[in-house]
Each structure stands twice: as C-alpha cells, then as structure tokens.
Design a protein around this motif. Structure first.
Motif, mmCIF file in Angstrom:
data_model
loop_
_atom_site.group_PDB
_atom_site.id
_atom_site.type_symbol
_atom_site.label_atom_id
_atom_site.label_comp_id
_atom_site.label_asym_id
_atom_site.label_seq_id
_atom_site.Cartn_x
_atom_site.Cartn_y
_atom_site.Cartn_z
ATOM 1 N N VAL A 261 -5.219 0.542 6.741
ATOM 2 C CA VAL A 261 -6.614 1.008 6.623
ATOM 3 C C VAL A 261 -6.649 2.526 6.573
ATOM 4 N N VAL A 262 -5.853 3.163 7.441
ATOM 5 C CA VAL A 262 -5.846 4.626 7.483
ATOM 6 C C VAL A 262 -5.361 5.188 6.146
ATOM 7 N N LEU A 263 -4.317 4.580 5.583
ATOM 8 C CA LEU A 263 -3.751 5.083 4.328
ATOM 9 C C LEU A 263 -4.727 4.958 3.176
ATOM 10 N N THR A 264 -5.446 3.832 3.130
ATOM 11 C CA THR A 264 -6.344 3.627 1.991
ATOM 12 C C THR A 264 -7.732 4.162 2.291
ATOM 13 N N GLY A 265 -8.069 4.324 3.570
ATOM 14 C CA GLY A 265 -9.413 4.732 3.923
ATOM 15 C C GLY A 265 -10.426 3.636 3.703
ATOM 16 N N GLY A 266 -9.971 2.417 3.447
ATOM 17 C CA GLY A 266 -10.893 1.296 3.284
ATOM 18 C C GLY A 266 -10.737 0.578 1.959
ATOM 19 N N PRO A 267 -11.057 1.234 0.855
ATOM 20 C CA PRO A 267 -10.995 0.518 -0.424
ATOM 21 C C PRO A 267 -9.562 0.215 -0.858
ATOM 22 N N ALA A 268 -9.436 -0.630 -1.883
ATOM 23 C CA ALA A 268 -8.123 -1.029 -2.354
ATOM 24 C C ALA A 268 -7.488 0.091 -3.165
ATOM 25 N N ILE A 269 -6.152 0.098 -3.199
ATOM 26 C CA ILE A 269 -5.434 0.976 -4.124
ATOM 27 C C ILE A 269 -5.274 0.194 -5.416
ATOM 28 N N VAL A 270 -5.933 0.648 -6.458
ATOM 29 C CA VAL A 270 -5.899 -0.108 -7.695
ATOM 30 C C VAL A 270 -4.995 0.594 -8.691
ATOM 31 N N GLY A 271 -4.248 -0.206 -9.466
ATOM 32 C CA GLY A 271 -3.398 0.338 -10.497
ATOM 33 C C GLY A 271 -1.973 0.511 -10.018
ATOM 34 N N PHE A 272 -1.080 -0.285 -10.588
ATOM 35 C CA PHE A 272 0.345 -0.185 -10.274
ATOM 36 C C PHE A 272 1.107 -0.041 -11.586
ATOM 37 N N PRO A 273 2.323 0.479 -11.529
ATOM 38 C CA PRO A 273 3.111 0.621 -12.765
ATOM 39 C C PRO A 273 3.307 -0.737 -13.452
ATOM 40 N N ASP A 274 3.474 -0.700 -14.762
ATOM 41 C CA ASP A 274 3.661 -1.944 -15.516
ATOM 42 C C ASP A 274 4.881 -2.716 -15.046
ATOM 43 N N MET A 275 5.948 -1.946 -14.718
ATOM 44 C CA MET A 275 7.172 -2.619 -14.298
ATOM 45 C C MET A 275 6.975 -3.328 -12.969
ATOM 46 N N TRP A 276 6.110 -2.745 -12.124
ATOM 47 C CA TRP A 276 5.792 -3.361 -10.833
ATOM 48 C C TRP A 276 5.010 -4.653 -11.065
ATOM 49 N N ILE B 180 0.824 -1.209 0.000
ATOM 50 C CA ILE B 180 0.000 0.000 0.000
ATOM 51 C C ILE B 180 0.859 1.260 0.000
ATOM 52 N N LEU B 181 1.916 1.265 0.821
ATOM 53 C CA LEU B 181 2.796 2.441 0.858
ATOM 54 C C LEU B 181 3.396 2.711 -0.513
ATOM 55 N N ALA B 182 3.862 1.626 -1.165
ATOM 56 C CA ALA B 182 4.427 1.790 -2.501
ATOM 57 C C ALA B 182 3.365 2.341 -3.447
ATOM 58 N N GLY B 183 2.148 1.779 -3.345
ATOM 59 C CA GLY B 183 1.061 2.229 -4.213
ATOM 60 C C GLY B 183 0.741 3.692 -4.017
ATOM 61 N N VAL B 184 0.702 4.117 -2.737
ATOM 62 C CA VAL B 184 0.409 5.516 -2.432
ATOM 63 C C VAL B 184 1.465 6.416 -3.068
ATOM 64 N N ILE B 185 2.724 5.999 -2.981
ATOM 65 C CA ILE B 185 3.807 6.816 -3.545
ATOM 66 C C ILE B 185 3.681 6.918 -5.063
ATOM 67 N N PHE B 186 3.377 5.771 -5.706
ATOM 68 C CA PHE B 186 3.216 5.806 -7.168
ATOM 69 C C PHE B 186 2.097 6.769 -7.567
ATOM 70 N N HIS B 187 0.983 6.687 -6.836
ATOM 71 C CA HIS B 187 -0.143 7.537 -7.210
ATOM 72 C C HIS B 187 0.151 9.009 -6.949
ATOM 73 N N LYS B 188 0.927 9.291 -5.868
ATOM 74 C CA LYS B 188 1.312 10.672 -5.560
ATOM 75 C C LYS B 188 2.223 11.229 -6.649
ATOM 76 N N ALA C 232 -3.263 -4.565 -7.350
ATOM 77 C CA ALA C 232 -4.006 -3.810 -6.345
ATOM 78 C C ALA C 232 -3.413 -4.104 -4.977
ATOM 79 N N ALA C 233 -3.640 -3.206 -4.032
ATOM 80 C CA ALA C 233 -3.182 -3.430 -2.669
ATOM 81 C C ALA C 233 -4.307 -3.048 -1.723
ATOM 82 N N LYS C 234 -4.562 -3.911 -0.756
ATOM 83 C CA LYS C 234 -5.688 -3.691 0.139
ATOM 84 C C LYS C 234 -5.269 -4.107 1.543
ATOM 85 N N SER C 235 -5.912 -3.468 2.538
ATOM 86 C CA SER C 235 -5.478 -3.707 3.908
ATOM 87 C C SER C 235 -5.831 -5.108 4.403
#
Lengths: 325, 338
Positions: B160-175, B92-100, B258-261
C-alpha cells in the motif's frame, strides 16, 4: 514483586509510556475530545475482542467473527425495515442470537469434526460473507432508511461538553455497554464453573476432560458466546456510524486478534485476562488513531498493525518459553 | 507423465502404489470427473468450449502455486497466511522498478535485461519475506498463524505504501508474456506450472529436505531425537513458500498487466481450501503436489462452471466456503469408521 511480572502491569506501563510520547509529539492528544473519540473507537473492537479472548483462552482462533458481525447486522437491519419494526432491545437480541447460531456452526466443526479452528472459521467466514453479498444484497442502508430508535440509542452521551467555538462533543454511553460486558465476562471467567472450564480446556483438553469437565459444553459455550458478541457488536456498530454496510469489517479480524494477543493472551490457550485484553484494545486503537495525529501517512497503518502483532506475539512467545524453562 | 507411469515400480512412480498409499488421489480424480460431467450437463454448449478450457490454463496456475505453497507450509504443521501479501508485494516491487527505469519512455518495450532484473527482484522479495516468516517461527518461537498474520499485514502494508493505493498499471511486454503468452500452443503460466510441479514433487519426495519436512510434520519430537535439523528445514520450507508466492505474483501481474495491494485477497481462503482438499493434513506430515494440483483443477472447473451459469462472484465465494466445510465433514465421517 510478583505484581511487577503480571502482563497487565507491563502492558499498562508500556501504554503510559506511549501516551506520554504521543502527547509530547502532539499535545492535542490529551484534549478531551480526542480522548473521548479514542474511547468511542474502543467499543466495537473491544466487544469483539472479548469474544476472541474467550476463543484464544480455549486454545482456538477465530477469524469468522467479522463476517458474523456484518451478517447479523445487515440481516437484522433489513428485517427491521421489512417488518417496519423499531426499538432497541429486540433487534439487539435478534442480532445476538443470529451471531450465536453462526458461532454454534463453528463449534460443531471444531468439536464434532475435530478440525483446526483456523480452517473452520476461514470456511464459515467465506460462506457467510458470500451468502450475504450474493443472496441478501450489496447495497448500503444509509441514515434515512435506518431504524431511528437504534440511531437515537447509539447517540446517547454520558458527558456532553461544548468547545469555545460552539461545537459540542461528548463521551458516548456505549462505553458503558462495553464496560458492562467486559465486567460480566471477567466475572464469568473468574468465578463460574463454565469460565474455569475454558481455562482448563485451553490448558490441556485431555486433562480437563478427565477432571470432569464436559468438552462439548465448553467448546459450544466458547464459540456461541464469541458469535453472540460479534452479532451484538455488529448491530451496535451500524447504530453508531448510522450506516449498514454489507461490506463492512473486512480485515478487522487482524486488528482484534492483534489486540487480544497484545493483551497477553496466549494462542496455545489457557492464559489471558479481560483487563489485559481491554488494555490491548486501547493500545491498538490508540496507535492507529495517533498515527494520524503524529502526521504519519495513513498508508502506514497496516504496516504498524503488522509490526505490533509481530512484537506482541514475539514477547508472549518469549514469556511462555521462560515459564516453561 | 505417461513415460513416468511406464517406468515401473523401481522409480517409484507406480500408479498402483500411489493408490495403495493413499486413496485420496483416486477420490480427487473421481470428484474432478463428477464436477466435469455435472457442469457439462448443466450447460453443454458453453462449458465444453475450447476457449473455456484454454482460459482456465491461464487462470489456475497462480492459484495452484499459492495452494502448493500453503501445502508446503502445512507439511510441518504450520500455515502461511502471508502468501498473497508476498505475491502482491513482489509484483508491485517489480512494477515500481520497471517504471523507475523506463521513466517517461513507457514500460512496454523494456529490454530483456531489465525484465530479468524485475524477475530477480520479485523472487528475491519472496525469498526474503519467506525467510522473515521462517526466522520469526523458528528463532522467536512465534506460532505460524500469528507470525504470518503479522507479516502478511506488513507485506500488504508495504505494498500500500509503495503504490499509495491505486494499482500500478502497465508492465513490459516480456513480463506480460509470462502471464499471457503461449509456448508451443500452451499457455505460458500452464507450462511454468507443470515444470514447477514436477520439480517440487521431486524435491518433496526424493530429496533429504522434502523427506525431513514430512518427518518433522509427522512427529516433531521423534524428528528432533533423530537428529534432524528442524529449525533449518522449517526455515527453508518458508523460504520456498515465499518464492512460490512471488512466482504466483509474477504470473498474476503479468496476466492482468497490473499490480495492486489488495489483488486476489480471496485467494487466501481458496489456497487453504485447495491444500486441504488436495489431501494435505493441516496438522503436518501429509500432503502431495499431485493431490493439490488435481484439487485446484477440480475447483477451477467448479468455479468456471458457476460463472458460466451466471452465479455472482460472491455466490462462488459462498460455494468455496461450503465446499471446504463439506470436505472437513466428509473426512471426519470417513475417519470415524476406522
């Protein structure tokens, strides 16, 4: 000043401080309706915690009781509907016995096969939940289909009050059930041979055996009672929320274990008291509920519970180490 | 593997010594073959497909890594109930960074440096989380069960706090390549798992660190008197456990995009089961990477077989639990004879 060192006194002190603090942040905390609903939320977790306390005093740990509770509850409600059965005492006895039977399975593996309780209970928990959802069913039984007398029983209030705007609120009679069970457990642990044997076994299993206690009897007593309490609490819960959900109680083991540890029980066994556990349960429920009152986002609840577990265990570990030194 | 087998007893990897040391590996291999034969007999046309085995090579590495992580924690008589939390938090942390970083332009085409940053963040998360576990256990003297139970809640809670509940969807192709790609015709997670397996087997059996861990688990007091730095070694073992958890998290989020808590919560039971089945002694001192690796393959064959037979997921959970208890009973029965 010996009483000052007792963990119950320390917990009670911390509890008072926390209550004053929460009351200052939001005075609504001290409203009777909030306090009543807090006590109500204590009942189920509290009854389960009594069982976990017993397991922890014996030096074990139990993560299977939520699965037993949900299985006993769902199977009993299903059976009641299928047989057209109604009533309170008989279904309660059924759920309790079912939980007891599950608990005995734990005891067999812990005692006869000498396996670490955590791994045994992880296994039984997975089995029971898998069986329930895979074979018995996944559909919820809602208020229309639930046995009515059970709901009526769980609806009983001791005190009934009404607010100025006409809505009524009350203190559920289930707190008496909880209180009664807690008193019974306290008496058993303090004054009966089997109760003392649990402390002895948890303190040092080999020493207890040489002193003449029968370890098999102790282990079976501990896990059977823990299972029975879970089964009982499970059915009571479904009566109180008017719903029998086979996916209920997921993750509850953490809350209950946290509450018991918070109440001063040691995971190494041999220590713990009913009063401490009840205070621990109250503290945990209060913190969880008050996060909402204090306008903290509910997503932080798990973090809060985790931090409580860590602090409580760190404190008990520190206490145990000091006593040894 | 074959080259290692032929290299003779001097280098230590002699199959006969392996058997003499511990019958467990042979038993596990027999069990794997048995499961394979039974499943083939039950549904030959579906089970024996190449596709089935190929999909297994994508699925089992993440579970295998979690089980190996669990085994490492068990070597010193501990357990890590927070590995799944660590895995999810890392993803999730990695996902948050990619989206940021990507913002509105979409994460799919994220460049190599950013992906590398994500991997770094994920692994650092695992290392820090593991270090927290280790410090709580060694410095504060908290039992591993309770310490990791608590931190597991905190890590999952933070997710849970980072995602607010739902999954973080979508990661880079290389990931996604880490979880879905192919290297030389083999699944990337499988290749990664093999590399890590060899590395870990070497670390645990050939380095001071690994041997110290075994000794501490076998007899903590003797290890203390022998002057082993128990606290530091246990701390390192939990850091290693955390890092393995985060690598599993990278694979999981890469495979599912996707990444989910609450992803893979049932992995916890399975990781414990596989570690125990693989010959790890939960009381400490015994456990091998090869044993755990064979056990994970055996159980993945079992569960894929049941899925093909159209058993529900819940029933598969039931079978996992039953299997764990069966193994405990069998081991107890076996030891009684001695």
């Amino acid at each position: 000043m010996a009483w000052f060192r007792r963990s119950e006194v320390v917990i009670a002190g911390i509890l008072m401080l926390a209550m004053i603090l929460i009351g200052l942040i939001n005075p609504a905390f001290w409203g009777l309706d909030n306090l009543f609903s807090l006590l109500r939320s204590n009942v189920i977790i509290g009854i389960m915690a009594l069982g976990v306390l017993l397991v922890m005093i014996s030096g074990g740990i139990d993560v299977s009781f939520p699965a037993f509770a949900v299985a006993a509850m769902y199977l009993t409600v299903k059976a009641m509907i299928a047989l057209g059965m109604d009533g309170v005492a008989l279904p309660m006895a059924m759920a309790t016995l079912m939980g007891m039977a599950f608990g005995c399975v734990n005891a067999v593996f812990v005692h006869n096969f000498r396996m670490i309780p955590l791994i045994v209970t992880l296994g039984t928990s997975g089995m029971v939940r898998g069986f329930l959802l895979g074979v018995v069913g996944t559909s919820m039984i809602n208020i229309n289909a639930m046995p009515q007398s059970l709901l009526e029983f769980a609806k009983t209030d001791i005190i009934s009050l009404s607010k100025p705007d006409g809505t009524t609120y009350g203190l559920t009679a289930m707190v008496l059930v909880y209180g009664g069970l807690a008193l019974l457990m306290h008496l058993v642990l303090r004054y009966t041979m089997i109760g003392r044997s649990v402390y002895a076994y948890g303190g040092d299993a080999e020493a207890a055996r040489r002193a003449g206690f029968n370890p098999a009897k102790t282990v079976f007593f501990v896990y059977a009672v823990a299972g029975a309490l879970a089964g009982f609490a499970g059915l009571l819960h479904s009566g109180m929320i008017w719903l029998a959900n086979p996916r209920d109680f997921v993750g509850l083991e953490l809350d209950v274990i946290a509450a018991v540890v918070l109440g001063g029980a040691s995971i190494f066994g041999g220590r713990g008291s009913v009063l401490g556990t009840m205070l621990g349960v109250f503290m945990l429920v209060m913190v969880k509920n008050s996060l909402i009152i204090m306008k903290v986002d509910t997503t932080w609840q798990r973090v809060a519970v985790g931090i409580i577990i860590i602090i409580a265990t760190a404190l008990t570990a520190w206490r145990d180490r000091r006593r040894q030194a | 593997m074959n080259t290692e087998l032929n290299s003779g007893p001097k280098n230590g990897f002699d199959i006969r010594r392996l058997i003499n040391r511990d019958n467990n590996i042979v038993q596990l291999l027999l069990m794997t073959v048995l499961i394979f034969v039974v499943m083939t007999a039950l549904s030959p046309d579906k089970f024996l497909r190449y596709y089935n085995f190929e999909s297994l090579t994508y699925l089992f590495p993440e579970l295998g890594l979690l089980a190996i992580a669990m085994m490492i924690a068990m070597l010193t008589g501990g357990i890590d109930l927070s590995v799944v939390g660590i895995a999810n938090l890392s993803g999730i942390l990695a996902g948050v960074i990619f989206h940021k970083i990507a913002g509105d332009s979409g994460v799919a085409g994220t460049g190599f440096p950013t992906v590398l940053l994500g991997i770094g963040v994920a692994i650092a998360t695992g290392a820090v989380a593991g270090a927290i576990n280790g410090l709580l256990i060694t410095r504060m003297n908290i039992t591993p069960i309770l310490a990791t139970l608590g931190t597991g809640q905190v890590y999952t809670g933070l997710a849970v706090v980072l995602t607010g509940g739902p999954a973080i969807v979508g990661f880079p192709d290389m990931w996604s390549f880490i979880g879905n790609g192919k290297i030389l015709g083999l699944a990337t997670p499988f290749v990664l798992f093999l590399v890590l397996m060899v590395l870990l087997a070497w670390v645990l059996t050939r380095t001071t660190f690994g041997i110290n861990l075994m000794l501490i688990g076998t007899n903590p007091k003797a290890a203390l008197f022998a002057g082993l730095k128990r606290e530091r070694m246990v701390l390192y073992s939990y850091i290693l456990t955390g890092v393995l958890g985060s690598i599993a998290g990278i694979m999981l989020s890469g495979r599912t995009n996707a990444a989910k808590s609450d992803y893979g919560t049932s992995y916890l039971l399975q990781a414990v089961l596989i570690a125990v089945l693989g010959g790890t002694n939960p009381a400490g001192g015994k456990g091998s990477v090869i044993g755990v690796s064979i056990a994970v393959i055996a159980l993945m064959l079992l569960s894929s077989g049941f899925t093909i037979l159209r058993f529900s997921n819940h029933l598969v959970d039931f079978i996992w639990g039953a299997f764990l208890l069966l193994v405990i009973a069998l081991n107890a029965w076996k030891n009684r004879g001695r």
